[in-house]
Design an enzyme around this catalytic site. Sequence first.
Site, short mmCIF file in Angstrom:
data_model
loop_
_atom_site.label_atom_id
_atom_site.label_comp_id
_atom_site.label_asym_id
_atom_site.label_seq_id
_atom_site.Cartn_x
_atom_site.Cartn_y
_atom_site.Cartn_z
N HIS A 65 0.82 -1.22 0.00
CA HIS A 65 0.00 0.00 0.00
C HIS A 65 0.86 1.27 0.00
O HIS A 65 0.47 2.29 0.57
CB HIS A 65 -0.97 0.01 1.19
CG HIS A 65 -1.95 -1.11 1.18
ND1 HIS A 65 -3.14 -1.07 0.48
CD2 HIS A 65 -1.92 -2.32 1.79
CE1 HIS A 65 -3.80 -2.21 0.66
NE2 HIS A 65 -3.07 -2.99 1.45
N ASN A 138 -10.17 -3.32 1.88
CA ASN A 138 -9.83 -3.26 0.46
C ASN A 138 -11.09 -2.98 -0.34
O ASN A 138 -12.20 -2.91 0.21
CB ASN A 138 -9.20 -4.57 -0.02
CG ASN A 138 -7.78 -4.76 0.49
OD1 ASN A 138 -7.06 -3.80 0.71
ND2 ASN A 138 -7.40 -6.01 0.69
N TYR A 348 0.31 -4.76 11.72
CA TYR A 348 0.17 -3.37 11.27
C TYR A 348 0.80 -2.39 12.25
O TYR A 348 1.53 -1.49 11.86
CB TYR A 348 -1.29 -3.03 11.02
CG TYR A 348 -1.77 -3.42 9.64
CD1 TYR A 348 -2.25 -2.47 8.75
CD2 TYR A 348 -1.73 -4.74 9.21
CE1 TYR A 348 -2.69 -2.82 7.48
CE2 TYR A 348 -2.15 -5.10 7.95
CZ TYR A 348 -2.63 -4.14 7.09
OH TYR A 348 -3.06 -4.49 5.83
#
Length: 492
Positions: A65, A138, A348
């Site tokens: 990303h 997404n 993350y």
Amino acid sequence: MDPYKFRPSSSFDSPFWTTNSGAPVWNNNSSLTVGARGPILLEDYHLVEKLANFDRERIPERVVHARGASAKGFFEVTHDISQLTCADFLRAPGVQTPLIVRFSTVIHERGSPETLRDPRGFAVKFYTREGNFDLVGNNFPVFFIRDGMKFPDMVHALKPNPKSHIQENWRILDFFSHHPESLHMFTFLFDDIGVPQDYRHMDGSGVHTYTLINKAGKSHYVKFHWKPTCGVKSLLEDEAIRVGGANHSHATQDLYDSIAAGNYPEWKLFIQIMDPLHEDRFDFDPLDVTKTWPEDIFPLQPMGRMVLNKNIDNFFAENEQLAFCPSLIVPGIYYSDDKLLQTRIFSYSDTQRHRLGPNYLQLPANAPKCAHHNNHHEGFMNFMHRDEEVNYFPSRYDPVRHAEKHPIPSTVLSGKREKCIIGKENNFKQPGERYRSFSADRQERFINRWIDALSDPRVTHEIRSIWISYWSQADKSLGQKIASRLNVRPSI
């Protein structure tokens, strides 16, 4: 503590040039030298500082990303779901919550074309009164793999070849030939919607199964779905080549220009709801991220809308430093035991600490807008102003206390330690159903994309046969058509 009280801001710019420490600079054009043509002096601190700052402007780009664009706006509750959740920002219709959104491509580098066939990231950060809620999804409702153990390998396979730095089909098809659960995702990626026209005209999905908990402690599984009010539009191959050739940042520019012109993008938010007591009634595992929930059984129910009405003020501060983490939830919303979600909870936040530092949540784009307090302090780049004498808990000198208790799922779990695949894989039913839902010309384009991928000269006969077998199990005619055009006999 006010995290913004001592924050440097361009609002306080001086009318003249200075160094970072505030000393006035009377010449920002010339280096300090011995004579007009002499060597530069190391004592020219302003030059050294300017170059040192420039040398460090770039931070590590996201491992996935990396290419993205952000915008700000609000979320408004339109339908009452207080019977499902005690989340404060969802407490009643009409309640608005500020947010920031980042759209992105997934695999390629920062600056790569926005017309490549690639999933698109759709990440939303809600600045609620009870902390930040990050819905990190997404544009497709499913994913390639169901277990986070395979995530690094998957990304390595999708990324360019480490020797040539070229993305190559043989590597992708080799890896996913070991993972038939990826078929469903490929029915989206190799479909016409594989290249969105821009960020305004694409769906969004939370992808994972989440849990909503109400005040009584009752839990429900939910799936989140964003639907653009302007509809879904995509680019076919020729269009993508033309658009990308003219402007490799077309989607970023479209988003920015639309908001600047007052044409504010809007999405409706829908949820699908399942009682966890019923999760064993179906031929798929509701926590399997490679599956969708059939809408005839779990209809989409409206709950709110998102409007993006403000462009970001600075791309680096509000896009590059913007950090999303699926671990960030608020009371009334919880995780599920989805294996991929469970690994993202750690991964993350871990990558943000690597990319931005341990105090990344103090950065303005990431900091909560509500009052907050803990003893997590110091570390690199800590700029929180603190004047407490007590930095431990509990203390009789500090009145801070625990927050009011809020419900979390009370499911009782038991089992032995094991590493295994889920019981209900059912890898082929939903991909076949989706393919058969396409019109004839759409099916033809889907087949052609697979023929092109499988025609890579480094794709072996074995790998082609495996993929033909997979697609034959999803839909017999699909497998036969691919086999016929590749002159390969189906193995089933």
